[in-house]
Design an enzyme around this catalytic site. Sequence first.
Site, mmCIF file in Angstrom:
data_model
loop_
_atom_site.group_PDB
_atom_site.id
_atom_site.type_symbol
_atom_site.label_atom_id
_atom_site.label_comp_id
_atom_site.label_asym_id
_atom_site.label_seq_id
_atom_site.Cartn_x
_atom_site.Cartn_y
_atom_site.Cartn_z
ATOM 1 N N HIS A 1 18.629 113.808 64.997
ATOM 2 C CA HIS A 1 18.285 112.630 65.651
ATOM 3 C C HIS A 1 18.909 111.539 65.052
ATOM 4 O O HIS A 1 18.726 111.212 63.663
ATOM 5 C CB HIS A 1 16.849 112.667 65.455
ATOM 6 C CG HIS A 1 16.286 111.492 66.342
ATOM 7 N ND1 HIS A 1 16.043 111.523 67.846
ATOM 8 C CD2 HIS A 1 15.986 110.219 65.830
ATOM 9 C CE1 HIS A 1 15.501 110.337 68.074
ATOM 10 N NE2 HIS A 1 15.389 109.606 67.270
ATOM 11 N N ASP B 1 10.748 115.450 69.003
ATOM 12 C CA ASP B 1 11.088 114.631 67.501
ATOM 13 C C ASP B 1 10.028 114.633 66.518
ATOM 14 O O ASP B 1 9.725 113.770 65.564
ATOM 15 C CB ASP B 1 11.475 113.319 67.534
ATOM 16 C CG ASP B 1 12.763 113.185 68.324
ATOM 17 O OD1 ASP B 1 13.620 114.044 68.449
ATOM 18 O OD2 ASP B 1 13.085 112.124 69.177
#
Length: 187
Positions: free
Chosen positions: A103, A144
């Site tokens: 990420h 996430d």
Amino acid sequence: MKNIVFFASGSGTNVENCIRYFENSPSLKVAAIFTNNPNAKVLERAHNHNIPSVLFSKETLNSDELLKKINTFNPDLIVLAGFLLHFPANIIASYPDKIINIHPALLPKYGGKGMYGMNVHRAVVENKDPQTGITIHFVNEYYDQGNIIFQKSVPLSGKETPEEVSEKIHELEQAHFPEIIENLLNQ
């Protein structure tokens, strides 16, 4: 030989960096690249390196058919590298703690649905963050929110454009992503 399977939706620069990193490895190899995007440059990168690629539709993402196709490559690790769809629960359940994602921010900041690429970099600039970075984490059923494996930060002056932030993030990804994958597979 341990097999790595990549999922990507776009250009695939991180995938290609990993392919090159593992090309001469005696124990690790990129076994396949999966994408949902028929126009993804990652398909060309796979072809150029003689790596099998699998194109699938959004409709088949959650199907047992896709899981069976993944299984044919016997992955020791599934790596999401710019894969923009929510990863399916049936695959996560079949590969617990064997799916990771990179990420472009220091999670938990700027995570969640819609937070990818330039969306993240614009948010970092708009919020005048003094630093940003990358997070490599395990994938679970929430965007996430899986356990963090690795983070690396880079300072910001507050004068960068989103494009300049993107360049700094890309440098971190290129430097650290293959090594983290290697470390995970050699534990």
